[in-house]
Design a protein around this motif. Structure first.
Motif, PDB file in Angstrom:
ATOM      1  N   PHE A 145      47.342  31.119  35.525  1.00  0.00           N
ATOM      2  CA  PHE A 145      47.270  32.094  36.605  1.00  0.00           C
ATOM      3  C   PHE A 145      47.646  31.420  37.924  1.00  0.00           C
ATOM      4  CE2 PHE A 145      43.883  35.000  34.404  1.00  0.00           C
ATOM      5  CZ  PHE A 145      44.863  35.543  33.606  1.00  0.00           C
ATOM      6  N   GLY A 146      47.724  32.213  38.985  1.00  0.00           N
ATOM      7  CA  GLY A 146      48.249  31.677  40.251  1.00  0.00           C
ATOM      8  C   GLY A 146      47.299  31.748  41.433  1.00  0.00           C
ATOM      9  N   LEU A 147      45.983  31.633  41.214  1.00  0.00           N
ATOM     10  CA  LEU A 147      45.076  31.714  42.362  1.00  0.00           C
ATOM     11  C   LEU A 147      45.191  30.476  43.249  1.00  0.00           C
ATOM     12  CD1 LEU A 147      43.903  33.925  40.404  1.00  0.00           C
ATOM     13  CD2 LEU A 147      41.669  33.431  41.415  1.00  0.00           C
ATOM     14  N   GLY A 148      45.078  30.689  44.564  1.00  0.00           N
ATOM     15  CA  GLY A 148      45.044  29.599  45.530  1.00  0.00           C
ATOM     16  C   GLY A 148      43.616  29.338  45.980  1.00  0.00           C
ATOM     17  N   SER A 149      43.399  28.199  46.624  1.00  0.00           N
ATOM     18  CA  SER A 149      42.023  27.821  46.990  1.00  0.00           C
ATOM     19  C   SER A 149      41.350  28.882  47.863  1.00  0.00           C
ATOM     20  CB  SER A 149      42.022  26.461  47.682  1.00  0.00           C
ATOM     21  OG  SER A 149      42.287  25.454  46.725  1.00  0.00           O
ATOM     22  N   ALA A 150      42.066  29.432  48.844  1.00  0.00           N
ATOM     23  CA  ALA A 150      41.445  30.415  49.744  1.00  0.00           C
ATOM     24  C   ALA A 150      41.076  31.696  48.997  1.00  0.00           C
ATOM     25  CB  ALA A 150      42.381  30.738  50.905  1.00  0.00           C
ATOM     26  N   ASP A 151      41.791  31.994  47.923  1.00  0.00           N
ATOM     27  CA  ASP A 151      41.492  33.208  47.156  1.00  0.00           C
ATOM     28  C   ASP A 151      40.060  33.189  46.606  1.00  0.00           C
ATOM     29  OD1 ASP A 151      44.098  34.132  47.577  1.00  0.00           O
ATOM     30  OD2 ASP A 151      44.839  33.206  45.714  1.00  0.00           O
ATOM     31  N   TYR A 152      39.544  31.999  46.339  1.00  0.00           N
ATOM     32  CA  TYR A 152      38.193  31.917  45.766  1.00  0.00           C
ATOM     33  C   TYR A 152      37.114  32.404  46.737  1.00  0.00           C
ATOM     34  CZ  TYR A 152      40.352  29.731  41.788  1.00  0.00           C
ATOM     35  OH  TYR A 152      41.139  29.514  40.685  1.00  0.00           O
ATOM     36  N   LEU A 153      37.392  32.359  48.041  1.00  0.00           N
ATOM     37  CA  LEU A 153      36.458  32.955  49.009  1.00  0.00           C
ATOM     38  C   LEU A 153      36.361  34.454  48.772  1.00  0.00           C
ATOM     39  CD1 LEU A 153      37.758  30.991  52.124  1.00  0.00           C
ATOM     40  CD2 LEU A 153      35.407  30.837  51.223  1.00  0.00           C
ATOM     41  N   ARG A 154      37.513  35.085  48.544  1.00  0.00           N
ATOM     42  CA  ARG A 154      37.549  36.535  48.287  1.00  0.00           C
ATOM     43  C   ARG A 154      36.833  36.870  46.978  1.00  0.00           C
ATOM     44  NH1 ARG A 154      40.192  35.087  52.277  1.00  0.00           N
ATOM     45  NH2 ARG A 154      38.064  35.035  53.057  1.00  0.00           N
ATOM     46  N   GLY A 165      49.271  36.603  39.395  1.00  0.00           N
ATOM     47  CA  GLY A 165      48.843  36.105  40.701  1.00  0.00           C
ATOM     48  C   GLY A 165      47.577  36.799  41.185  1.00  0.00           C
ATOM     49  N   PHE A 166      47.136  36.424  42.408  1.00  0.00           N
ATOM     50  CA  PHE A 166      45.815  36.854  42.855  1.00  0.00           C
ATOM     51  C   PHE A 166      45.696  38.360  43.071  1.00  0.00           C
ATOM     52  CE2 PHE A 166      42.427  37.338  46.187  1.00  0.00           C
ATOM     53  CZ  PHE A 166      41.371  37.152  45.318  1.00  0.00           C
ATOM     54  N   ALA A 167      46.735  39.014  43.574  1.00  0.00           N
ATOM     55  CA  ALA A 167      46.607  40.450  43.890  1.00  0.00           C
ATOM     56  C   ALA A 167      46.237  41.248  42.640  1.00  0.00           C
ATOM     57  CB  ALA A 167      47.894  40.979  44.514  1.00  0.00           C
ATOM     58  N   ARG A 168      46.998  41.033  41.561  1.00  0.00           N
ATOM     59  CA  ARG A 168      46.700  41.768  40.328  1.00  0.00           C
ATOM     60  C   ARG A 168      45.386  41.301  39.710  1.00  0.00           C
ATOM     61  NH1 ARG A 168      50.395  42.319  34.810  1.00  0.00           N
ATOM     62  NH2 ARG A 168      48.964  43.766  33.761  1.00  0.00           N
ATOM     63  N   TRP A 169      45.126  40.002  39.782  1.00  0.00           N
ATOM     64  CA  TRP A 169      43.873  39.465  39.235  1.00  0.00           C
ATOM     65  C   TRP A 169      42.678  40.112  39.940  1.00  0.00           C
ATOM     66  CZ3 TRP A 169      39.387  37.009  40.529  1.00  0.00           C
ATOM     67  CH2 TRP A 169      38.687  36.358  39.496  1.00  0.00           C
ATOM     68  N   ARG A 170      42.775  40.242  41.273  1.00  0.00           N
ATOM     69  CA  ARG A 170      41.671  40.798  42.058  1.00  0.00           C
ATOM     70  C   ARG A 170      41.458  42.283  41.729  1.00  0.00           C
ATOM     71  NH1 ARG A 170      41.119  40.636  48.690  1.00  0.00           N
ATOM     72  NH2 ARG A 170      38.823  40.643  48.722  1.00  0.00           N
ATOM     73  N   ASP A 171      42.538  43.029  41.542  1.00  0.00           N
ATOM     74  CA  ASP A 171      42.415  44.442  41.134  1.00  0.00           C
ATOM     75  C   ASP A 171      41.692  44.541  39.787  1.00  0.00           C
ATOM     76  OD1 ASP A 171      43.779  45.241  43.392  1.00  0.00           O
ATOM     77  OD2 ASP A 171      45.699  45.565  42.365  1.00  0.00           O
ATOM     78  N   THR A 172      41.960  43.592  38.910  1.00  0.00           N
ATOM     79  CA  THR A 172      41.345  43.589  37.581  1.00  0.00           C
ATOM     80  C   THR A 172      39.871  43.191  37.671  1.00  0.00           C
ATOM     81  OG1 THR A 172      43.528  43.016  36.741  1.00  0.00           O
ATOM     82  CG2 THR A 172      41.691  42.767  35.215  1.00  0.00           C
ATOM     83  N   LEU A 173      39.568  42.261  38.559  1.00  0.00           N
ATOM     84  CA  LEU A 173      38.158  41.925  38.807  1.00  0.00           C
ATOM     85  C   LEU A 173      37.395  43.177  39.257  1.00  0.00           C
ATOM     86  CD1 LEU A 173      35.855  39.811  39.158  1.00  0.00           C
ATOM     87  CD2 LEU A 173      36.638  39.549  41.535  1.00  0.00           C
ATOM     88  N   ALA A 174      38.036  43.991  40.087  1.00  0.00           N
ATOM     89  CA  ALA A 174      37.384  45.219  40.572  1.00  0.00           C
ATOM     90  C   ALA A 174      37.077  46.162  39.417  1.00  0.00           C
ATOM     91  CB  ALA A 174      38.271  45.904  41.615  1.00  0.00           C
ATOM     92  N   VAL A 175      37.964  46.213  38.426  1.00  0.00           N
ATOM     93  CA  VAL A 175      37.722  47.050  37.240  1.00  0.00           C
ATOM     94  C   VAL A 175      36.481  46.541  36.495  1.00  0.00           C
ATOM     95  CG1 VAL A 175      38.670  47.774  34.999  1.00  0.00           C
ATOM     96  CG2 VAL A 175      40.167  47.676  37.024  1.00  0.00           C
ATOM     97  N   ALA A 176      36.380  45.221  36.342  1.00  0.00           N
ATOM     98  CA  ALA A 176      35.219  44.632  35.653  1.00  0.00           C
ATOM     99  C   ALA A 176      33.933  44.904  36.435  1.00  0.00           C
ATOM    100  CB  ALA A 176      35.431  43.131  35.474  1.00  0.00           C
ATOM    101  N   LEU A 177      33.972  44.720  37.746  1.00  0.00           N
ATOM    102  CA  LEU A 177      32.770  44.923  38.569  1.00  0.00           C
ATOM    103  C   LEU A 177      32.348  46.390  38.567  1.00  0.00           C
ATOM    104  CD1 LEU A 177      33.592  42.494  41.513  1.00  0.00           C
ATOM    105  CD2 LEU A 177      31.699  42.262  39.878  1.00  0.00           C
ATOM    106  N   ASP A 178      33.329  47.278  38.536  1.00  0.00           N
ATOM    107  CA  ASP A 178      33.021  48.706  38.483  1.00  0.00           C
ATOM    108  C   ASP A 178      32.317  49.056  37.164  1.00  0.00           C
ATOM    109  OD1 ASP A 178      33.344  51.393  39.654  1.00  0.00           O
ATOM    110  OD2 ASP A 178      34.568  51.727  37.859  1.00  0.00           O
TER     111      ASP A 178
END
Ligand code: OKS
Ligand code: ZN
Length: 347
Positions: free
Chosen positions: A298-307, A258-271
């Motif tokens: 994966f489980g992203l929702g439409s609003a998650d794409y703003l984040r 889901g989005f929470a873990r996906w977003r944490d992983t995006l942060a690893v890539a951006l770092d």
């Protein structure tokens, strides 16, 4: 934001793809990009810009000349074999796997279809070259917009590109738009370029193109290849080789993430991209991470794409978004536009 829209994208429209023993209607359809364009227009987001002529030598810095020659002439070869072929897409059936020779270039068209591809799900059609080469021009146009000082640009094209390698097509991809953009940025004076791939599927083509290069960093968050396409690349231990050692970062996640873990992983890539010291960023923007995507998990929702857009903007790099996957056709426009809107709100 300048938008390099591929006006010729619909010239590539496969009829069927081979999927686990059945010929099924193509998932990668022209309506995907139509929906994104419609959503951009509805929001007043972006200005359509004209792509440049793409220099052949740039294409040849990313793709092998013999692959380009094959792709450009493949439809004509197919139709010459049998006039009835004009009514069917060309799909490969034979591949030179382990132990076969890949230094030979067989006269047989069918053999060369297999030599230059890795799956049967990517039909080659009458307009494939016209659409893909115009998409490549759009990618180069986007790169040049950044070189001219734009903070961001969007390449709205299909067929997508991130599975296409130096000399192979597959995964609906023929020319690697993101890689061509990254190369154009390098040629235009950026010393270090990063490609961030957020598509559900590992960008095996992009990884392979830059695997031994230290000037282009590739980071990808994707479905674990042990269970997800493209299965044979995208594992966490692929770190690059030679001059490119530690310039490749794969962050596979299990189906169902889901989005929470996906977003944490995006942060690893951006770092990692920040530590690499990139001076420009190319984002392979697939929105098949969406919960309702028909072929992904994966489980992203439409609003998650703003984040997602906000998080990418926080890296403060000139950023080129290149459209890749996303097959929930009705929502693909909202999801892609949300990334761009989120980015612009922080850029
Ligand atoms: C289903 C198997 C092929 C999956 C292709 C994935 C395309 C994609 N026919 N890549 O990012 O979205
Ligand atoms: Zn994908």
């Amino acid at each position: 934001m300048q938008v390099f829209y591929n006006e010729h994208h619909a010239l590539h429209h496969g009829r069927h793809e081979m999927f686990r023993g059945a010929l099924v209607p193509c998932v990668e359809v022209p309506a995907r990009v139509d929906h994104v364009l419609q959503e951009l227009r509805a929001r007043g987001l972006g200005r359509i810009a004209q792509p440049p002529e793409i220099p052949r030598d740039l294409l040849e810095r990313v793709h092998a000349p013999r692959y380009l020659r094959f792709l450009e002439g493949a439809w004509d070869e197919w139709v010459v074999l049998d006039a009835a072929n004009a009514q069917r897409d060309a799909i490969p059936s034979y591949w030179p796997i382990r132990g076969f020779r890949s230094d030979v270039l067989p006269a047989s068209f069918h053999a060369r279809m297999g030599l230059f591809s890795f799956d049967a799900g990517s039909p080659l059609t009458a307009g494939t070259w016209a659409a893909a080469s115009q998409g490549a021009a759009c990618a180069v146009g986007g790169a040049r917009a950044l070189l001219a000082g734009e903070r961001s640009a969007f390449v709205l094209t299909r067929p997508p590109g991130h599975h296409a390698g130096p000399d192979f097509f597959g995964g609906y991809c023929f020319l690697n738009n993101a890689a061509l953009a990254a190369q154009a940025l390098r040629d235009g004076g950026c010393a270090r370029v990063a490609v961030l791939d957020v598509d559900y599927h590992h960008g095996n083509g992009t990884q392979t193109i830059f695997y031994e290069r230290g000037d282009v960093f590739f980071a990808s968050v994707h479905g674990d290849p042990r269970t997800e396409y493209p299965y044979f690349l995208g594992y966490g231990d692929e770190r690059g080789a030679g001059a490119g050692l530690d310039c490749n970062l794969n962050l596979p996640l299990p189906r169902g993430t889901g989005f929470a873990r996906w977003r944490d992983t995006l942060a690893v890539a951006l770092d990692a991209i920040a530590r690499f010291g990139a001076d420009a960023l190319v984002v392979s923007l697939g929105v098949d991470t969406f919960a309702l995507d028909p072929i992904s998990g994966f489980g992203l929702g439409s609003a998650d794409y703003l984040r997602v857009g906000e998080d990418i903007a926080a890296s403060a790099l000139p950023t080129l978004f290149v459209f890749e996957g996303g097959y929930a056709v009705a929502e693909v426009g909202v999801n892609a536009a949300n990334v761009l809107d989120g980015f612009l709100s922080r850029a």
